[in-house]
Design a protein around this motif. Structure first.
Motif, short mmCIF file in Angstrom:
data_model
loop_
_atom_site.label_atom_id
_atom_site.label_comp_id
_atom_site.label_asym_id
_atom_site.label_seq_id
_atom_site.Cartn_x
_atom_site.Cartn_y
_atom_site.Cartn_z
N GLY A 114 0.76 -1.24 0.00
CA GLY A 114 0.00 0.00 0.00
C GLY A 114 0.80 1.29 0.00
O GLY A 114 0.21 2.38 -0.11
N THR A 117 0.31 3.52 -3.23
CA THR A 117 -1.04 4.08 -3.34
C THR A 117 -1.26 5.17 -2.30
O THR A 117 -1.81 6.24 -2.60
CB THR A 117 -2.09 2.97 -3.18
OG1 THR A 117 -1.95 2.05 -4.27
CG2 THR A 117 -3.50 3.55 -3.21
N ASN A 290 -8.06 -0.80 -1.13
CA ASN A 290 -7.96 0.59 -1.57
C ASN A 290 -8.71 1.52 -0.63
O ASN A 290 -8.30 2.68 -0.45
CB ASN A 290 -8.47 0.73 -3.00
CG ASN A 290 -7.45 0.27 -4.03
OD1 ASN A 290 -6.24 0.46 -3.85
ND2 ASN A 290 -7.92 -0.35 -5.09
N ASN A 293 -6.31 2.04 2.14
CA ASN A 293 -5.26 2.97 1.71
C ASN A 293 -5.77 4.41 1.73
O ASN A 293 -5.06 5.33 2.16
CB ASN A 293 -4.77 2.60 0.31
CG ASN A 293 -3.98 1.31 0.28
OD1 ASN A 293 -3.39 0.90 1.28
ND2 ASN A 293 -3.97 0.65 -0.87
N LEU A 320 -5.73 6.35 -8.83
CA LEU A 320 -4.67 5.48 -8.33
C LEU A 320 -3.43 5.63 -9.20
O LEU A 320 -3.51 6.12 -10.33
CB LEU A 320 -5.14 4.02 -8.35
CG LEU A 320 -6.30 3.67 -7.42
CD1 LEU A 320 -6.67 2.21 -7.56
CD2 LEU A 320 -5.96 3.99 -5.97
N ARG A 324 -1.70 0.38 -10.82
CA ARG A 324 -2.49 -0.05 -9.67
C ARG A 324 -3.96 -0.02 -10.09
O ARG A 324 -4.53 1.04 -10.33
CB ARG A 324 -2.27 0.89 -8.46
CG ARG A 324 -1.15 0.46 -7.54
CD ARG A 324 0.19 0.49 -8.20
NE ARG A 324 1.29 0.20 -7.27
CZ ARG A 324 2.55 0.15 -7.64
NH1 ARG A 324 2.89 0.34 -8.90
NH2 ARG A 324 3.49 -0.11 -6.75
N TRP A 325 -4.52 -1.20 -10.22
CA TRP A 325 -5.92 -1.33 -10.60
C TRP A 325 -6.22 -0.57 -11.91
O TRP A 325 -7.18 0.16 -12.05
CB TRP A 325 -6.84 -0.84 -9.47
CG TRP A 325 -8.22 -1.41 -9.54
CD1 TRP A 325 -9.24 -0.97 -10.31
CD2 TRP A 325 -8.72 -2.55 -8.84
NE1 TRP A 325 -10.36 -1.74 -10.14
CE2 TRP A 325 -10.07 -2.72 -9.23
CE3 TRP A 325 -8.17 -3.43 -7.92
CZ2 TRP A 325 -10.87 -3.74 -8.74
CZ3 TRP A 325 -8.97 -4.44 -7.42
CH2 TRP A 325 -10.30 -4.59 -7.83
N ASP A 339 -2.45 -4.89 -12.14
CA ASP A 339 -2.10 -4.41 -10.80
C ASP A 339 -0.75 -4.95 -10.40
O ASP A 339 -0.37 -6.06 -10.80
CB ASP A 339 -3.16 -4.82 -9.78
CG ASP A 339 -3.01 -4.05 -8.47
OD1 ASP A 339 -3.56 -2.93 -8.40
OD2 ASP A 339 -2.35 -4.55 -7.55
#
Length: 356
Positions: A114, A117, A290, A293, A320, A324-325, A339
């Motif tokens: 994390g 992010t 998320n 985060n 993001l 990431r995603w 990701d």
């Protein structure tokens, strides 16, 4: 003053007899292959190589002085001996770049998963904040994946000051902390995202891995804020290091928490609750990880004085980091998600978020 005498004073050592204290230091180098004329070379001990072996090469490259842990043969240039080369490099870097963290609200983020992010989100929640993440490292051509060497970290912070930033958020990896790359940064806040199993090949044990991460909280300045998960079993240890009561975040519990969480296909809506009140938030990214985060970044922003209303509005439009995603749409309707998840916990959270 970027002089050799000022550098020696900062490192708590003396210049050799006859050395000119007014000599200008033009830069700091720790790779003998990259030394430029007028720079000071720091001989660092590594796991596989020892910088002391390359002192002569650094001198041929134009080094005007050498900082080392054991004296080399006569070089014809000033040599400063110190007990810890990495600690010396960090202190020298902070001095050379004018202690930029004293002119910023610097925030370090550590934890197994994390970090990227949370730092990226802080760049969007804190006013005039520059965020330095793993993704940025690739673009800047540094040799370190997550936390750059001390001179690069201090330089990035100094450049942020020059651009008018008032805050600077960065990732603090366990290896970076262990190698003292973050030494010299004076932090307004430090965030702990949690502990999993990673880098045990380097640290040797989970205990040493966690001990390295704890070092970040010892860098908090007077009035600095520690941020940690409400249910994190390491919360007490974090508080002991920083000698303050950590600000906690979580889903359903914590000083800053999410209540009435409702999951949407590609997002989450919830009530954001803080000691200063409650606001309804629509977070445009999915997944419980998320959300956590976002709560970590929110708790940090709130602790540093960002108004709750501003935080709630900004959370509604955050993005993001790249990788990431990241959603990819196929022309025929299929959808893929890219990701960076690479630890067991991160991969598990990613799959759990995607499965529904």
């Amino acid at each position: 003053m970027r002089s050799l005498g000022a550098l020696a004073e900062e490192l708590g050592t003396c210049l050799p007899e006859g050395a000119d204290p007014n000599l200008e230091v033009r830069g700091l180098a720790w790779d003998s292959r990259c030394v430029r004329p007028g720079e000071v070379f720091f001989a660092l001990r590594g796991r596989q190589t020892d910088g002391h072996t390359f002192i002569a090469e650094a001198v041929r490259g134009g080094a005007m002085a050498v900082v080392c842990e054991r004296p080399p043969p006569e070089l014809g240039i000033p040599v400063l001996c110190v007990p810890d080369g990495r600690a010396a490099l960090a202190r020298a870097a902070a001095l050379f770049y004018g202690h930029p963290s004293r002119n910023l609200r610097a925030v370090g983020v550590t934890g197994t998963d994390g970090k990227t992010t949370v730092v990226h989100l802080l760049g969007q929640l804190l006013p005039a904040c520059e965020a330095l993440t793993t993704v940025d490292m690739a673009d800047m051509g540094t040799t370190c994946v997550t936390t750059p060497e001390a001179p690069d970290l201090q330089r990035f912070a100094a450049e942020a000051v020059e651009r008018g930033a008032s805050a600077f958020a960065f990732e603090a990896s366990s290896i970076g902390l262990d190698q003292r790359r973050v030494d010299g940064m004076e932090l307004a806040a430090a965030v702990f995202t949690g502990l999993g199993r990673d880098h045990l090949d380097y640290h040797g044990s989970l205990e040493k891995y966690f001990a390295a991460k704890l070092k970040l909280f010892g860098m908090l300045g007077t009035g600095g804020k520690a941020v940690v998960g409400a249910g994190d079993p390491h919360r007490t240890a974090v508080g002991d290091v920083c000698e303050c009561e950590p600000i906690t975040f979580g889903i359903g519990s914590g000083h800053v928490r999410a209540e009435n969480v409702a999951r949407r296909r590609w997002g989450v809506v919830f009530s954001l609750v803080t000691p200063m009140g409650r606001r309804e938030v629509s977070l445009p990214v999915p997944g419980e990880h998320n959300l956590r985060n976002a709560l970590a970044a929110t708790a940090c922003a709130w602790a540093l004085g960002v108004p709750l209303e501003d935080i709630a509005v900004k959370l509604g439009s955050v993005s993001l980091p790249p990788g990431r995603w990241t959603r990819i749409h196929h022309p025929r309707g299929a959808e893929a998600v890219v990701d960076y998840a690479h630890t067991p916990a991160a991969l598990g959270m990613m799959l759990s978020a995607l499965r529904p």
